[in-house]
Scaffold this motif. Structure first.
Motif, PDB file in Angstrom:
ATOM      1  N   ALA A  24      40.142  47.326  37.061  1.00 31.24           N
ATOM      2  CA  ALA A  24      39.111  46.371  37.479  1.00 31.24           C
ATOM      3  C   ALA A  24      38.733  46.591  38.940  1.00 31.24           C
ATOM      4  O   ALA A  24      37.564  46.491  39.318  1.00 31.24           O
ATOM      5  CB  ALA A  24      39.611  44.941  37.270  1.00 31.24           C
TER       6      ALA A  24
ATOM      7  N   HIS B  42      36.877  42.135  33.471  1.00 29.78           N
ATOM      8  CA  HIS B  42      37.313  40.954  34.202  1.00 29.78           C
ATOM      9  C   HIS B  42      38.442  40.230  33.459  1.00 29.78           C
ATOM     10  O   HIS B  42      39.459  39.868  34.045  1.00 29.78           O
ATOM     11  CB  HIS B  42      36.120  40.016  34.394  1.00 29.78           C
TER      12      HIS B  42
ATOM     13  N   PHE C 227      36.536  38.994  43.759  1.00 32.74           N
ATOM     14  CA  PHE C 227      37.053  38.663  42.430  1.00 32.74           C
ATOM     15  C   PHE C 227      38.138  39.636  42.020  1.00 32.74           C
ATOM     16  O   PHE C 227      39.194  39.254  41.529  1.00 32.74           O
ATOM     17  CB  PHE C 227      35.923  38.723  41.400  1.00 32.74           C
TER      18      PHE C 227
ATOM     19  N   ASP D 238      35.237  32.056  31.415  1.00 36.63           N
ATOM     20  CA  ASP D 238      35.849  33.158  32.152  1.00 36.63           C
ATOM     21  C   ASP D 238      35.144  34.474  31.829  1.00 36.63           C
ATOM     22  O   ASP D 238      34.842  35.265  32.723  1.00 36.63           O
ATOM     23  CB  ASP D 238      37.337  33.234  31.800  1.00 36.63           C
TER      24      ASP D 238
ATOM     25  N   GLY E  44      32.847  36.793  34.387  1.00 41.39           N
ATOM     26  CA  GLY E  44      33.099  38.213  34.616  1.00 41.39           C
ATOM     27  C   GLY E  44      31.861  39.044  34.384  1.00 41.39           C
ATOM     28  O   GLY E  44      31.535  39.938  35.181  1.00 41.39           O
TER      29      GLY E  44
ATOM     30  N   THR F 134      29.251  38.340  37.282  1.00 43.13           N
ATOM     31  CA  THR F 134      29.688  38.909  38.546  1.00 43.13           C
ATOM     32  C   THR F 134      29.505  40.417  38.539  1.00 43.13           C
ATOM     33  O   THR F 134      28.973  41.005  39.478  1.00 43.13           O
ATOM     34  CB  THR F 134      31.172  38.586  38.791  1.00 43.13           C
ATOM     35  N   HIS F 135      29.935  41.025  37.457  1.00 44.33           N
ATOM     36  CA  HIS F 135      29.805  42.472  37.322  1.00 44.33           C
ATOM     37  C   HIS F 135      28.339  42.902  37.385  1.00 44.33           C
ATOM     38  O   HIS F 135      27.983  43.826  38.115  1.00 44.33           O
ATOM     39  CB  HIS F 135      30.440  42.910  36.002  1.00 44.33           C
TER      40      HIS F 135
END
Lengths: 204, 204
Positions: free
Chosen positions: A112, A166, B115, B158, B162, B165-166
DNA sequence: GTCTATATAAAGATAGAC
DNA sequence: GTCTATCTTTATATAGAC
């Protein structure tokens, strides 16, 4: 391969732990060799440089992981009724198994980090060595989702990849409840990830 | 606030760029002050330490970003017919706008790094200062998705987090096609993200 | 293959002149 | 508020004994 307790193997293990915790720049060779219980000079002797050590940390896990993914995908090729679930399971389950064995969960955190780094050298290394895996899965997704434009498909794959990376990087912290067996817990996790990915890829 | 071309502001700008490119450990104060065209000693004079500088890099963007998100959410509270799309738009659109103005895209990469870092100090700072935002949105998601168990909802949030954000950390590289206007492109991106998030949260 | 010792560079931080 | 100069620590890497 290296014998399990060899100097090389102990360095790789310590590197995986410290790279997960502090990043590639944050973890120094001094901390690393101290944690491995080997001499400071051992890293340069066995790997040549810190950069090469980082590559080996990836190779040690990704060679086997991606081979398993491709093997699972190849197994599906016989079944002309294969579904999106099947293909996603071929991608997700090997990673999930890895993250539950030994320090596999630590490696997922290292992975990650590599994603977030946007480091050109590292990206090129990963692309050159493992890019064919994503290409094979992408082709399979395209076959199963013919209604999506190329652009739309890439968007969705990118978002799903981000979600999975993630999620799997957090597995060190997920608490399995005491009344749930290890097997059941892993199966539930797999179902969460696969169902989410199916929804993310195939929504109208 | 600081005047736009002040030493403080120039350090923050250079820090955002270099932290995005090389990470918090990878970018040194020497590189940073050189890029900002200020003296090496200026960082410690204005911020006290590298650690405090990192916090200010986050504050400079997140204070406004999260205020906009909460304002958008508050605006929806009047509308008793508000949908999941509306709430997700309140979360996503301010970030999207930020990522298209000035160096906002760089900041999204810094955020993605934070993160992936799993650094306790940084996580605590973000949680203490901005945790209430996620809590308010989570409450709203729970209201709109009453059929989901708490555990199921957390999983999905969650995974969506992820994915977003990615995706947003990659905005520096997305090429807008020449025949698409900046406005249209942003709107298309918003639609991709919102539809994906809706599917990921609300699938059966 | 492993060790000590060391070369060399770079890091974060600060003292004190201006 | 900004500068130079410097302290102290730590980094990667290597040379050469064992």
């Amino acid at each position: 391969m290296n014998s399990p307790g060899s100097t090389k193997e102990r360095i790789l293990g310590a590197a995986e732990l410290l790279f997960a915790q502090r990043g590639f720049d944050g973890a120094s060779l001094r901390q690393l060799t101290a944690a491995a219980g080997v001499n400071l000079a051992a890293v340069n002797y066995h790997f040549g440089s810190k950069e090469k050590l980082i590559e080996q940390v990836f190779r040690r896990r990704l060679d086997a992981l991606n081979a398993q993914r491709l093997a699972a995908l190849a197994k599906l090729a016989d079944d002309s009724n294969r579904t999106l679930e099947d293909v996603l399971a071929a991608y997700i389950r090997p990673a999930l198994e890895l993250s539950h064995e030994g320090n596999g969960a630590l490696f997922m955190r290292v992975l990650a980090r590599a994603f977030a780094e946007h480091d050109d050298t590292l990206r090129q290394f990963l692309s050159e060595n493992y890019g064919h895996v994503m290409r094979q899965f992408t082709a399979e997704f395209a076959r199963l989702l013919p209604q999506l434009s190329k652009e739309e498909l890439y968007w969705r794959i990118d978002l799903v990849t981000g979600a999975l990376t993630h999620a799997m990087s957090g597995f060190g912290m997920i608490q399995r409840k005491r009344d749930v067996s290890e097997e059941t817990h892993r199966e539930q996790t797999a179902q969460h990830l696969i169902r989410f990915a199916v929804a993310g890829l195939s929504h109208p």
